[in-house]
Design an enzyme around this catalytic site. Structure first.
Site, short mmCIF file in Angstrom:
data_model
loop_
_atom_site.label_atom_id
_atom_site.label_comp_id
_atom_site.label_asym_id
_atom_site.label_seq_id
_atom_site.Cartn_x
_atom_site.Cartn_y
_atom_site.Cartn_z
N PRO A 42 -53.49 -21.11 -20.47
CG PRO A 42 -55.41 -22.10 -19.60
CD PRO A 42 -53.92 -22.05 -19.42
CB ALA A 43 -54.46 -16.35 -18.77
CG ASP A 195 2.99 -5.01 -4.83
OD1 ASP A 195 3.82 -5.64 -5.50
OD2 ASP A 195 2.22 -4.16 -5.31
CE LYS A 217 8.56 -2.47 -8.52
NZ LYS A 217 7.33 -3.30 -8.63
N GLY A 248 -1.22 -3.42 -2.95
CA GLY A 248 -1.80 -2.50 -1.99
C GLY A 248 -2.55 -1.40 -2.72
CG ASP A 250 -7.42 1.14 -7.84
OD1 ASP A 250 -8.56 0.69 -7.71
OD2 ASP A 250 -6.89 1.35 -8.96
CB THR A 278 -6.72 4.64 -3.96
OG1 THR A 278 -5.49 5.37 -3.99
CG2 THR A 278 -7.86 5.64 -3.86
CG MET A 328 5.18 5.76 -3.45
SD MET A 328 5.26 4.97 -5.09
CE MET A 328 4.26 6.11 -6.06
N GLY A 357 -0.94 3.92 7.69
CA GLY A 357 -2.38 4.08 7.82
C GLY A 357 -3.11 2.75 7.95
#
Length: 410
Positions: A42-43, A195, A217, A248, A250, A278, A328, A357
């Protein structure tokens, strides 16, 4: 005794009797399943009215009648009146139509589970006897947390026709710094192409049947060329496997992730990218170095140390308001320093070299541009390391913290 079934409602008629708050909570779920929902009430409360308007749903503004059940695959009744809901449930029983009676779930022929989803896995929780939605909801939430963390066995054991590739950024190394999505995708993977950097400990948590391919690598040693990595991930995905390319940091920050995505797209293989923390930011942070800091550095210049030193890099090193982060770059440090000094960069510009780190072997050597090469040699700096050049590396910038690992000052 109750049997749980997975029922697809996509494109199928679902009748909802009642337009109040319970209907509002359940309606979106049916819409998400693709059901063809119609409402008799009804509503309508504001939430239901909004969904009716947004989705163009059929609404009959009246009390429900037995004829409304015709053609419905599923009926959900929640009028707020137990007798009315029981009458609708009885009609459904006679017509062999599944019915969720929200007034008394134990007296309907169907119940809604407390659900959680992880990818294409759907988990439902309900009580076998009686109705206890709070308990089911708490258990559902606990299962959802385990699924998000990749701590439940999500890997398929039946081959699928379509494989895919997910490039997962693993962050700087600790397993608990990989994203929730990354952990889930690893739990679903058939093949992991990994990696040497990043959260390698997580590999030990994988199902023993997962194929792990090491393509790591090292400086001057690239046993698996990038073209071969591209071929591997495409080949396994075309064989119907779920492939995680674990990196590793990003994938799109000096990770050659763009090349791998391009290879997948060229081969018609579905591919997605999961970002990771990153090392540009996370490794300096581990040593208490903010790459931007009010009053010291307003911008960041990121450099691939293996590439030639550009005028833009020299200008960044010379600018006191810029932090230069070199990845690097250990072997290239003498060339980088000499080029910058020859171009007029300040000899006293502060420098920090952060090795390993976010690991127990982390060590930070603080020096200056003029002394960086000699101090790095004396300290025996080795890869992996991030070189940070700029005012943010001053030892007095932030209050000293004893938890900063392996701090050395030159």
């Amino acid at each position: 005794m109750t049997t749980m079934l997975g029922i697809s409602l996509a494109g199928r008629d679902v009748l909802m009797v009642g337009g109040g708050p319970v209907t509002a909570r359940r309606l979106q779920r049916f819409l998400d399943d693709g059901a063809a929902v119609r409402i008799v009430a009804p509503a309508l409360c504001d939430e239901v009215r909004t969904l009716v308007d947004e989705h163009g749903l059929l609404w009959a503004p009246r009390a429900a009648e037995p004829e409304d059940v015709a053609d419905a695959w599923l009926v959900h009744t929640a009028t707020g009146d137990a007798q009315t809901d029981a009458e609708i449930a009885a009609v459904c029983e006679r017509t062999r139509t599944l019915c969720v009676n929200a007034s008394d779930g134990a007296h309907g022929s169907a119940r809604l589970t407390a659900e959680t989803r992880s990818g294409d896995v759907l988990v439902g929780v309900m009580s076998d006897a009686g109705v206890d939605p709070r308990r089911a909801g708490r258990l559902r939430d606990a299962i959802a947390a385990l699924l998000r963390e990749g701590r439940l066995p999500l890997r398929r054991h039946r081959a699928t026709a379509a494989g895919r590739v997910d490039l997962v950024g693993g962050g700087p190394g600790p397993v608990d710094l990989i994203t929730v999505r990354g952990r889930r995708l690893l739990a679903e993977a058939d093949v992991v192409v990994a990696d040497r950097l990043g959260p390698t400990d997580v590999i030990g948590e994988l199902d023993p049947a997962v194929e792990v391919i090491d393509v790591g690598k090292r400086p001057g040693h690239h046993p698996v060329p990038q073209d071969e990595i591209n071929r591997l991930i495409v080949e396994h995905a075309r064989a119907g496997k779920r492939v995680v390319r674990l990196k590793g940091g990003d994938p799109f920050v000096y990770g050659r992730g763009g090349e791998e995505v391009a290879a997948c797209l060229a081969a018609g293989v579905p591919v997605d990218v999961v970002p990771g923390l990153t090392s540009v930011v996370s490794v300096p942070q581990a040593a208490g170095i903010p790459v931007t800091h009010r009053g010291s550095a307003a911008s960041v210049h990121v450099v691939n140390g293996q590439a030639p030193t550009t005028p833009a890099t020299v200008a960044a090193i010379a600018d006191p308001a810029v932090t230069t982060v070199v990845l690097m770059g250990v072997a290239a440090l003498p060339r980088l320093v000499q080029t910058a000094l020859d171009a007029g960069a300040p000899a006293g510009r502060p420098v920090a070299i952060v090795e390993n780190g976010h690991t127990p072997r982390q060590r930070t050597t603080r020096t200056t541009l003029a002394d960086a090469v000699a101090d790095a040699t004396a300290a025996g700096v080795s890869t992996p390391a991030v070189i940070v050049i700029g005012e943010v590396t001053r030892a007095d910038l932030l209050l000293p913290h004893p938890e900063l690992i392996g701090e050395t000052a030159r």
